[in-house]
Design a protein around this motif. Structure first.
Motif, PDB file in Angstrom:
ATOM      1  N   ARG A  39       0.927  -1.183  -0.093  1.00 18.51           N
ATOM      2  CA  ARG A  39       0.044  -0.063   0.034  1.00 18.51           C
ATOM      3  C   ARG A  39       1.067   1.141   0.094  1.00 18.51           C
ATOM      4  NH1 ARG A  39      -2.228  -0.253   6.300  1.00 18.51           N
ATOM      5  NH2 ARG A  39      -0.351  -0.311   7.411  1.00 18.51           N
ATOM      6  N   ALA A  40       0.467   2.562  -0.400  1.00 22.53           N
ATOM      7  CA  ALA A  40       1.075   3.508  -0.105  1.00 22.53           C
ATOM      8  C   ALA A  40       1.182   4.281   1.006  1.00 22.53           C
ATOM      9  CB  ALA A  40       0.499   4.537  -1.165  1.00 22.53           C
ATOM     10  N   GLY A  41       2.435   4.113   1.498  1.00 26.90           N
ATOM     11  CA  GLY A  41       2.815   4.823   2.666  1.00 26.90           C
ATOM     12  C   GLY A  41       2.578   4.493   4.057  1.00 26.90           C
ATOM     13  N   TYR A  42       2.984   5.111   4.910  1.00 26.98           N
ATOM     14  CA  TYR A  42       2.910   4.478   6.314  1.00 26.98           C
ATOM     15  C   TYR A  42       1.793   5.284   7.128  1.00 26.98           C
ATOM     16  CZ  TYR A  42       7.285   2.664   4.774  1.00 26.98           C
ATOM     17  OH  TYR A  42       8.056   2.096   4.193  1.00 26.98           O
ATOM     18  N   GLY A  43       0.919   6.233   6.697  1.00 28.79           N
ATOM     19  CA  GLY A  43      -0.010   6.749   7.474  1.00 28.79           C
ATOM     20  C   GLY A  43       0.200   8.397   7.441  1.00 28.79           C
ATOM     21  N   PRO A  44      -0.670   9.314   7.972  1.00 33.47           N
ATOM     22  CA  PRO A  44      -0.450  10.597   8.089  1.00 33.47           C
ATOM     23  C   PRO A  44       0.660  11.020   8.832  1.00 33.47           C
ATOM     24  CG  PRO A  44      -2.276  10.095   9.289  1.00 33.47           C
ATOM     25  CD  PRO A  44      -1.936   8.743   8.734  1.00 33.47           C
ATOM     26  N   GLY A  51       8.983  20.455  17.744  1.00 28.52           N
ATOM     27  CA  GLY A  51       9.053  20.832  16.333  1.00 28.52           C
ATOM     28  C   GLY A  51      10.225  21.002  15.719  1.00 28.52           C
ATOM     29  N   LEU A  52      10.687  19.566  15.348  1.00 28.44           N
ATOM     30  CA  LEU A  52      11.603  19.482  14.449  1.00 28.44           C
ATOM     31  C   LEU A  52      11.598  18.936  13.372  1.00 28.44           C
ATOM     32  CD1 LEU A  52      14.582  18.521  16.950  1.00 28.44           C
ATOM     33  CD2 LEU A  52      13.967  20.665  16.080  1.00 28.44           C
ATOM     34  N   LEU A  53      10.698  17.559  13.288  1.00 32.03           N
ATOM     35  CA  LEU A  53      10.437  16.533  12.105  1.00 32.03           C
ATOM     36  C   LEU A  53       9.303  16.012  12.373  1.00 32.03           C
ATOM     37  CD1 LEU A  53      12.187  15.704   9.538  1.00 32.03           C
ATOM     38  CD2 LEU A  53      12.950  13.774  10.864  1.00 32.03           C
ATOM     39  N   ASP A  54       8.338  15.826  11.625  1.00 26.73           N
ATOM     40  CA  ASP A  54       7.055  15.268  11.749  1.00 26.73           C
ATOM     41  C   ASP A  54       6.998  13.824  10.629  1.00 26.73           C
ATOM     42  OD1 ASP A  54       5.999  17.553  12.836  1.00 26.73           O
ATOM     43  OD2 ASP A  54       4.833  18.125  11.210  1.00 26.73           O
ATOM     44  N   LEU A  55       6.800  12.778  11.319  1.00 22.44           N
ATOM     45  CA  LEU A  55       6.874  11.513  10.794  1.00 22.44           C
ATOM     46  C   LEU A  55       5.655  10.766  10.905  1.00 22.44           C
ATOM     47  CD1 LEU A  55      10.297  10.628  12.280  1.00 22.44           C
ATOM     48  CD2 LEU A  55       9.826  11.200   9.756  1.00 22.44           C
ATOM     49  N   PRO A  56       5.241   9.576  10.227  1.00 18.82           N
ATOM     50  CA  PRO A  56       4.011   8.853  10.190  1.00 18.82           C
ATOM     51  C   PRO A  56       4.528   8.024  11.918  1.00 18.82           C
ATOM     52  CG  PRO A  56       5.325   8.392   8.327  1.00 18.82           C
ATOM     53  CD  PRO A  56       6.078   9.206   9.115  1.00 18.82           C
ATOM     54  N   LYS A  57       3.240   7.755  12.325  1.00 18.91           N
ATOM     55  CA  LYS A  57       3.115   6.722  13.556  1.00 18.91           C
ATOM     56  C   LYS A  57       3.954   5.704  13.533  1.00 18.91           C
ATOM     57  CE  LYS A  57      -0.066   4.907  16.817  1.00 18.91           C
ATOM     58  NZ  LYS A  57      -1.648   4.562  17.076  1.00 18.91           N
ATOM     59  N   GLY A  58       4.786   5.292  14.453  1.00 15.86           N
ATOM     60  CA  GLY A  58       5.595   4.321  14.369  1.00 15.86           C
ATOM     61  C   GLY A  58       7.054   4.584  14.111  1.00 15.86           C
ATOM     62  N   PRO A 404       3.388  11.310   2.171  1.00 18.21           N
ATOM     63  CA  PRO A 404       4.163  12.091   2.927  1.00 18.21           C
ATOM     64  C   PRO A 404       5.116  11.070   3.855  1.00 18.21           C
ATOM     65  CG  PRO A 404       2.104  11.921   3.763  1.00 18.21           C
ATOM     66  CD  PRO A 404       1.844  11.363   2.415  1.00 18.21           C
ATOM     67  N   MET A 405       6.182  11.357   3.931  1.00 17.32           N
ATOM     68  CA  MET A 405       7.286  10.515   4.657  1.00 17.32           C
ATOM     69  C   MET A 405       7.812  11.593   5.797  1.00 17.32           C
ATOM     70  SD  MET A 405       8.480   7.520   5.248  1.00 17.32           S
ATOM     71  CE  MET A 405       8.687   7.448   7.004  1.00 17.32           C
ATOM     72  N   ALA A 406       7.913  12.710   5.576  1.00 12.58           N
ATOM     73  CA  ALA A 406       8.524  13.526   6.614  1.00 12.58           C
ATOM     74  C   ALA A 406       8.246  14.938   6.241  1.00 12.58           C
ATOM     75  CB  ALA A 406      10.277  13.470   6.715  1.00 12.58           C
ATOM     76  N   ARG A 407       8.105  15.975   7.272  1.00  7.59           N
ATOM     77  CA  ARG A 407       7.928  17.396   6.929  1.00  7.59           C
ATOM     78  C   ARG A 407       8.700  18.005   7.968  1.00  7.59           C
ATOM     79  NH1 ARG A 407       2.286  17.949   7.395  1.00  7.59           N
ATOM     80  NH2 ARG A 407       2.482  17.560   9.570  1.00  7.59           N
ATOM     81  N   GLY A 408       9.530  18.911   7.646  1.00  6.21           N
ATOM     82  CA  GLY A 408      10.316  19.783   8.454  1.00  6.21           C
ATOM     83  C   GLY A 408       9.563  20.689   9.352  1.00  6.21           C
ATOM     84  N   ARG A 409       9.787  20.953  10.623  1.00  6.76           N
ATOM     85  CA  ARG A 409       9.109  22.033  11.457  1.00  6.76           C
ATOM     86  C   ARG A 409       9.914  23.136  11.820  1.00  6.76           C
ATOM     87  NH1 ARG A 409       4.838  20.010  14.066  1.00  6.76           N
ATOM     88  NH2 ARG A 409       4.610  21.673  15.288  1.00  6.76           N
ATOM     89  N   ALA A 447      18.544  10.712  11.865  1.00  6.83           N
ATOM     90  CA  ALA A 447      18.434   9.247  11.412  1.00  6.83           C
ATOM     91  C   ALA A 447      17.094   8.880  12.057  1.00  6.83           C
ATOM     92  CB  ALA A 447      19.384   8.529  12.500  1.00  6.83           C
ATOM     93  N   VAL A 448      16.257   8.362  10.920  1.00 13.45           N
ATOM     94  CA  VAL A 448      14.936   8.188  11.059  1.00 13.45           C
ATOM     95  C   VAL A 448      14.643   6.508  11.048  1.00 13.45           C
ATOM     96  CG1 VAL A 448      12.491   8.163  10.127  1.00 13.45           C
ATOM     97  CG2 VAL A 448      14.202  10.132   9.919  1.00 13.45           C
ATOM     98  N   THR A 449      14.175   6.049  12.137  1.00 12.41           N
ATOM     99  CA  THR A 449      13.952   4.469  12.223  1.00 12.41           C
ATOM    100  C   THR A 449      12.453   4.056  12.474  1.00 12.41           C
ATOM    101  OG1 THR A 449      14.495   4.537  14.495  1.00 12.41           O
ATOM    102  CG2 THR A 449      16.201   3.812  12.959  1.00 12.41           C
ATOM    103  N   GLY A 450      12.023   3.091  11.913  1.00  9.85           N
ATOM    104  CA  GLY A 450      10.570   2.629  12.176  1.00  9.85           C
ATOM    105  C   GLY A 450      10.314   1.386  11.242  1.00  9.85           C
ATOM    106  N   PRO A 451       9.189   1.059  11.164  1.00  8.86           N
ATOM    107  CA  PRO A 451       8.661  -0.094  10.041  1.00  8.86           C
ATOM    108  C   PRO A 451       8.651   0.143   8.751  1.00  8.86           C
ATOM    109  CG  PRO A 451       6.757   1.224  10.993  1.00  8.86           C
ATOM    110  CD  PRO A 451       8.081   1.787  11.620  1.00  8.86           C
ATOM    111  N   TRP A 452      10.054   0.432   8.451  1.00 10.89           N
ATOM    112  CA  TRP A 452      10.372   0.515   6.867  1.00 10.89           C
ATOM    113  C   TRP A 452       9.991  -0.770   5.977  1.00 10.89           C
ATOM    114  CZ3 TRP A 452      11.270   5.322   5.335  1.00 10.89           C
ATOM    115  CH2 TRP A 452      12.024   6.160   5.999  1.00 10.89           C
ATOM    116  N   HIS A 453      10.128  -1.841   6.742  1.00  6.43           N
ATOM    117  CA  HIS A 453       9.730  -2.945   5.849  1.00  6.43           C
ATOM    118  C   HIS A 453       8.232  -3.645   5.899  1.00  6.43           C
ATOM    119  CE1 HIS A 453      14.019  -3.326   5.159  1.00  6.43           C
ATOM    120  NE2 HIS A 453      14.074  -3.023   6.167  1.00  6.43           N
ATOM    121  N   ARG A 454       7.441  -2.678   6.620  1.00  3.14           N
ATOM    122  CA  ARG A 454       6.045  -3.100   6.791  1.00  3.14           C
ATOM    123  C   ARG A 454       5.384  -3.135   5.288  1.00  3.14           C
ATOM    124  NH1 ARG A 454       3.047   1.037  10.351  1.00  3.14           N
ATOM    125  NH2 ARG A 454       2.798   2.236   8.238  1.00  3.14           N
TER     126      ARG A 454
END
Length: 454
Positions: A39-44, A51-58, A404-409, A447-454
């Motif tokens: 599926r497309a992406g990892y969620g909103p 206030g640095l970096l927005d990422l998907p849950k997880g 969306p994968m990341a957003r600068g804050r 460095a961004v970690t999480g369920p990349w292989h989901r």
């Protein structure tokens, strides 16, 4: 582009309206990323309370380095303007990061001049190198090369070094420089003194952006991001020592520029799938540009092929891919576009326009000006969008779906008129468990970690 519209999108996490036309699957042929995602992406994106970096849950991030911090080597402060970057595997799960600093003459924090690693004492740019353990803790941070200028992007070599590119044509005596600039330098991420600060002059002196190497024969492909007409060229460097290895590029070689017969400007080509089977390579008259910048030089009555904003470049499968971030007719291009990816197949001498970026129906929507691009672990691409307003890292699946994968804050503007620094240097650890990415301003490496292989 309307910053107000982009700010609304930033708050909502919306990315609807981005259009990618062409054969996305072509970009991943022969690569580990060709498996694709379910599926497309990892969620909103989830707003970051820091206030640095927005990422998907997880997903979570670790700040590895920020400009102005003290480097562990004791050589000085972490320099400004974090740009291109690559990750290399080390012993016992360690990772070596090499990071460009696109410092011009007005940089707030220069790359410290270090004996044996400094090309021009008046150059403020260069690279720093970080060593991380398997948990992404910083074990070391040091200068890798100094005294260069405007180190924008580059590319890794098959033998584990980094080629850092100067995006300038300034000569000695200009802006206080004591040496000519506009070269490529090789950097050893584990022991920079092995490579020192030696310009690879045979590879040309121009406004370098990125490079990619054909692992089969050592041919190096190079992009030129010239800021004004005539725009940049796409080059190949034929090394004397094609088998490669540390320091092999110093042996020299020949530099050629790409000519597509009948196509003086790539922006004129708008249809994905358009292919040209008679691509020619023309010797560059003066690779050192002693008197005349290469793109102005005489390539004969047939001329040469130019393109605006030639940026990212990478090797995939049996082809090299390169990015034109945008073209604007009011700036001198033959036509307008919001970003293209081109594929060159050396065996067939075929150039194909494989992807076109852009808004679907609303020009206020994001999706233009792709810059840094890298292959993603679950299939597809990670793309750093370099435009106005909010700054994102977008993922693109092999089916062309965008998420969306990341957003600068980090607001570098004001509360009334916010602004955000672009992303750059996207790359993954050798095991694809960590995405490394830079915020250009304020210089920050994540460095961004999480369920990349989901």
């Amino acid at each position: 582009m309307s910053a107000t519209r982009r700010q609304v999108l930033a708050r909502t996490g919306a990315v609807a309206g981005i259009a990618f036309t062409g054969s996305l699957t072509e970009l991943f042929a022969g690569t580990a990323a060709a498996k694709g995602m379910g599926r497309a992406g990892y969620g909103p994106l989830v707003p970051d309370p820091k206030g640095l970096l927005d990422l998907p849950k997880g997903f979570r991030y670790r700040v590895l380095s920020r400009e102005g911090d003290r480097m562990l080597s004791g050589e000085g402060e972490v320099p400004s303007n974090h740009d291109g970057m690559a990750a290399f595997g080390g012993r016992r799960g360690q990772v070596h990061l090499v990071r460009n600093h696109e410092n011009r003459t007005d940089a707030e924090i220069r790359v410290p001049a270090v004996r044996g690693l400094t090309y021009d004492p008046e150059g403020l740019g260069g690279c720093t190198a970080l060593t991380l353990d398997s948990a992404n803790r910083v074990l070391g941070e040091r200068v890798a090369i100094a005294g260069t200028s405007t180190n924008c992007a580059g590319g890794p070599t098959p033998w584990g070094t980094w080629l850092t590119c100067e995006e300038t044509e300034d000569k000695a005596g200009t802006n206080g420089y004591t040496k000519d600039h506009g070269f490529i330098f090789e950097v050893d991420p584990t022991n920079p003194h092995r490579t020192g600060a030696v310009p690879l002059k045979a590879m040309g002196r121009f406004q370098h952006e990125a490079v990619a190497i054909d692992p089969r024969n050592g041919v190096v492909y190079e992009t030129e991001d010239a800021f004004e007409r005539p725009f940049g060229l796409f080059y190949r460097f034929l090394p004397v020592k094609p088998r490669g290895g540390l320091g092999s590029l110093r042996a020299g070689g020949s530099l050629q520029a790409m000519r597509v017969p009948g196509v003086p400007d790539l922006s004129a080509i708008q249809e994905t799938g358009a292919a040209f089977d008679r691509v020619e390579w023309v010797d560059v008259p003066d690779p050192l540009a002693a008197e005349t910048p290469i793109r102005f030089q005489d390539f004969g009555p047939k001329g040469i092929t130019h393109a605006q904003k030639l940026e990212g470049c990478y090797w995939g499968g049996s082809s090299v891919y390169f990015v034109s971030s945008f073209a604007r007719s009011n700036e001198g291009s033959a036509a307008d576009h919001y970003g293209q990816i081109w594929r060159y197949d050396p065996a067939r001498r075929r150039l194909t326009l494989v992807v076109v970026f852009g808004p679907d129906t609303d020009v206020q929507l994001p999706g233009e000006e792709p810059d840094n691009i890298c292959l993603a672990p679950s299939g597809g691409l990670m793309v750093a969008e370099d435009g106005e307003g909010a700054q994102h890292v977008f993922g693109v699946t092999t089916r062309g779906e965008v998420y969306p994968m990341a957003r600068g804050r980090q607001n570098i503007g004001t509360p009334e008129e916010p602004a955000w620094g672009e992303f750059a240097g996207i790359c993954f650890s050798p095991d694809y468990d960590t995405m490394f990415v830079n915020c250009y301003t304020p210089g920050t490496t994540f460095a961004v970690t999480g369920p990349w292989h989901r």
